[in-house]
Design a protein around this motif. Structure first.
Motif, short mmCIF file in Angstrom:
data_model
loop_
_atom_site.label_atom_id
_atom_site.label_comp_id
_atom_site.label_asym_id
_atom_site.label_seq_id
_atom_site.Cartn_x
_atom_site.Cartn_y
_atom_site.Cartn_z
N LEU A 35 17.78 -4.03 -8.63
CA LEU A 35 16.93 -4.61 -7.77
C LEU A 35 17.54 -5.70 -6.47
CD1 LEU A 35 13.88 -5.76 -9.73
CD2 LEU A 35 13.98 -3.41 -8.55
N GLY A 39 16.62 -4.30 -2.99
CA GLY A 39 15.99 -5.38 -2.18
C GLY A 39 16.46 -5.51 -0.96
N TRP A 92 7.38 -3.27 -1.40
CA TRP A 92 8.52 -3.60 -2.51
C TRP A 92 8.27 -4.67 -3.34
CZ3 TRP A 92 12.66 -1.36 -4.88
CH2 TRP A 92 13.35 -2.21 -5.32
N SER A 96 8.47 -4.86 -7.34
CA SER A 96 9.36 -5.73 -8.03
C SER A 96 9.03 -6.97 -8.71
CB SER A 96 10.66 -6.27 -7.07
OG SER A 96 10.23 -6.78 -6.26
N ARG A 100 6.34 -4.14 -11.87
CA ARG A 100 7.62 -4.04 -12.89
C ARG A 100 7.47 -5.26 -13.95
NH1 ARG A 100 13.13 -5.81 -13.45
NH2 ARG A 100 14.27 -4.25 -14.39
#
Length: 396
Positions: A35, A39, A92, A96, A100
């Motif tokens: 990530l 990211g 995003w 994340s 998640r």
């Protein structure tokens, strides 16, 4: 009497979780490493899109027509940039930070609740960081050759001020803090605080479970803003007094050893290096990205270029940044053990964090990505402490 075996005791604590639970924790943790890269890529793309759109240049030109004052221009441009990049990064962030976490059972928060909090946090961040950036742009204009040197000091001051004010003005916006009710837990924490010189008149429990199922406590603020706060997750997961002593003792270690000032100094040093690189790299990167209407480093319309450089430098410096924190966390563990001698309480609490931080990474993985020592090494440290204390007690 059988001799205490730290290795066996550590293995026993780690075995509290099933192999399937350890595998899930490892998947979550190692996925989190990726990530960082994805990211950063998303952030770079978002900044590039804002730059290429020309929106910030148009905002700059429009504000300058009505008010040529550089501070007003910078503030307006940076606020617009913050809004645009927040929107572009939101999908995003939703994946994340919410989807998640939900998929791994680390939060039970609804998407609506998460989004509302993100909007509030985004607004606060936009205001605070815009103020910081306006200060940096002022330095760029007034001291174009040495702004990067003075800017590192501004970052350190900003960090300390936010740490002082956050417990009073920011944290209560996201969680409800209530004085810990009278009882054994409060009495024990008060006694602990008095033992090591931590303010004991502000002990709170907050509803941390509404954001996360993670097991945590913290000591925050400085001087009159100092307070001890324990997430309600600690009590929902059946924390006993030994665990409270181990965990809160750790957090008190951060306060007593003034880690906030150490962080401020070290982050200022990182900022110094980063700003120096940006000062040299901005012009060639601007040319590479085709930023024709950006007038130079001190032009806030070119902030997306600066943001791209900061993102890349932040990614590269990850091992340094996490190591700074990891060393402080290890020091706080030592403080807890030395002053409150609860190796089993600390170990039991640590085991409850394995679900979001794999217990036994490779040494390289730990150095590169872990902002806390691995749970396995922390439990072993506690068990080694226990063994050493038993030897002392046996001699005495």
């Amino acid at each position: 009497m059988a001799q205490f075996d730290p290795a066996a005791a550590t293995a026993a604590y780690l075995a509290v979780l099933t192999p399937a639970q350890h595998a899930k924790a490892q998947a979550y943790t190692q996925g989190g490493h990726w990530l960082l890269l994805w990211g950063a890529i998303v952030a770079v793309v978002a900044s590039w899109l804002v730059l290429r759109s020309g929106v910030l240049v148009r905002v700059r030109d429009g504000i300058e027509k009505g008010s040529p004052k550089p501070v007003r221009v910078a503030f307006a441009v940076l606020i617009v940039d913050a809004i645009l990049e927040f929107i572009l990064n939101l999908p995003w962030s939703a994946y994340s930070d919410w989807w998640r976490e939900t998929a791994y059972g680390l939060t039970s928060r609804s998407f609506g609740g998460w989004l509302g909090e993100q909007l509030a946090a985004g607004l606060i961040s936009a205001i605070l960081f815009t103020l910081l950036l306006v200060g940096l742009y002022t330095l760029m204009r007034k001291a174009p050759k040495t702004w990067w040197l003075w800017g590192s000091g501004v970052v350190a001051l900003f960090f300390v001020v936010v740490m002082i004010l956050a417990p009073v003005f920011i944290m209560p916006l996201f969680n409800k803090y209530q004085p810990a009710p009278p009882g054994p837990v409060r009495d024990e924490v008060v006694a602990m605080a008095k033992t090591v010189g931590v303010p004991s008149d502000k002990i709170f429990i907050y509803d941390g479970s509404k954001q996360s199922n993670r097991y945590t406590a913290n000591v925050a603020g400085l001087g009159s803003t100092s307070r001890i706060a324990m997430s309600d997750v600690m009590f929902k997961k059946d924390a006993d007094i030994a665990e409270v002593r181990g965990v809160v003792g750790h957090e008190m270690g951060h306060y007593v050893h003034a880690h906030v000032f150490i962080f401020a100094a070290l982050y200022a040093l990182l900022a110094l290096v980063g700003f120096f690189i940006i000062d040299r790299a901005f012009a060639p990167v601007a040319r590479m990205l085709g930023a024709k209407d950006v007038r130079g480093l001190s032009d806030p319309a070119g902030f997306p270029i600066l943001a791209i450089l900061l993102t890349v430098l932040g990614l590269i410096s990850t091992p340094i940044r996490v190591s700074i924190t990891r060393i402080a966390e290890a020091d706080a563990d030592t403080f807890s053990l030395e002053h409150f001698n609860e190796p089993d309480g600390l170990a039991k609490a640590l085991v409850k964090t394995i679900e979001y931080r794999a217990a036994t990474p490779s040494k390289l993985e730990e150095v590169l990505f872990y902002d806390h020592p691995s749970v396995g090494s922390r439990v072993r440290k506690a068990m080694d402490w226990k063994a050493a204390q038993q030897k002392v007690d046996g001699v005495s």
